[in-house]
Design a protein around this motif. Structure first.
Motif, PDB file in Angstrom:
ATOM      1  N   GLN A 120       0.830  -1.207   0.000  1.00 14.70           N
ATOM      2  CA  GLN A 120       0.000   0.000   0.000  1.00 14.70           C
ATOM      3  C   GLN A 120       0.863   1.256   0.000  1.00 14.70           C
ATOM      4  N   LYS A 121       1.864   1.284   0.859  1.00 10.04           N
ATOM      5  CA  LYS A 121       2.689   2.482   0.949  1.00 10.04           C
ATOM      6  C   LYS A 121       3.711   2.561  -0.177  1.00 10.04           C
ATOM      7  N   LYS A 124       2.892   4.715  -3.250  1.00  8.74           N
ATOM      8  CA  LYS A 124       2.689   6.162  -3.113  1.00  8.74           C
ATOM      9  C   LYS A 124       3.814   6.930  -3.810  1.00  8.74           C
ATOM     10  N   TYR A 141       7.387   7.268  -2.411  1.00  9.53           N
ATOM     11  CA  TYR A 141       8.343   6.168  -2.495  1.00  9.53           C
ATOM     12  C   TYR A 141       8.639   5.739  -3.928  1.00  9.53           C
TER      13      TYR A 141
END
Length: 152
Positions: A77-78, A81, A84
């Motif tokens: 999920q992260k 983004k 990243y």
């Protein structure tokens, strides 16, 4: 897939040499941003570049405190983004990739390497999940954007 990417490169190189450096940079940045968006959507769909689904996570006990069940989160999920997953483009190259500490996590999953889930934990082999990669649609996108840019 690799052959079609090389064929696209051979086809596009003479056309790109005819563009001014500023135009090449503008086109490269635009392509890099669109490729990043495509990668983000594919990671959100939990799919490898060939269209197959990621190997699911190992089953875990999701019950924390008594009576509470934590929501099962999608993988990466992260990582998907913008903070990243960076996209860069200049007159000579386009790159979409991870930076910093998350690059290590992405590399472990991309190639199915061994790593520790947390400090002091035993080494485990992670399943290969291709986070970054070209799909046939990405190659078509590059070709179409280049043709559109050259005809305008």
């Amino acid at each position: 897939m690799n052959g079609s990417l090389e064929a696209l490169e051979d086809w596009a190189a003479p056309l790109l040499r005819k563009l001014a450096p500023a135009e090449r940079g503008k086109l490269a940045r635009s392509l890099a941003q669109q490729l990043r968006r495509n990668q983000q959507q594919r990671v959100k769909a939990q799919a490898n570049p060939d269209g197959s689904k990621y190997t699911p996570r190992k089953a875990r006990d999701l019950r924390g405190k008594k009576g509470h069940i934590r929501r099962k989160a999608d993988m990466f999920q992260k990582l998907r983004k913008v903070a990243y997953l960076k996209a860069k483009g200049d007159g000579s190259a386009i790159s979409v990739g991870f930076t910093g500490r998350v690059a290590r996590i992405a590399r472990v999953h991309q190639y199915g390497l061994r790593d520790r889930a947390e400090p002091g934990a035993p080494d485990i082999r992670y399943e290969q999940r291709e986070i970054l990669g070209f799909t046939d649609g990405d190659i078509d996108l590059i070709r179409d954007k280049l043709l559109l840019h050259l005809t305008i």
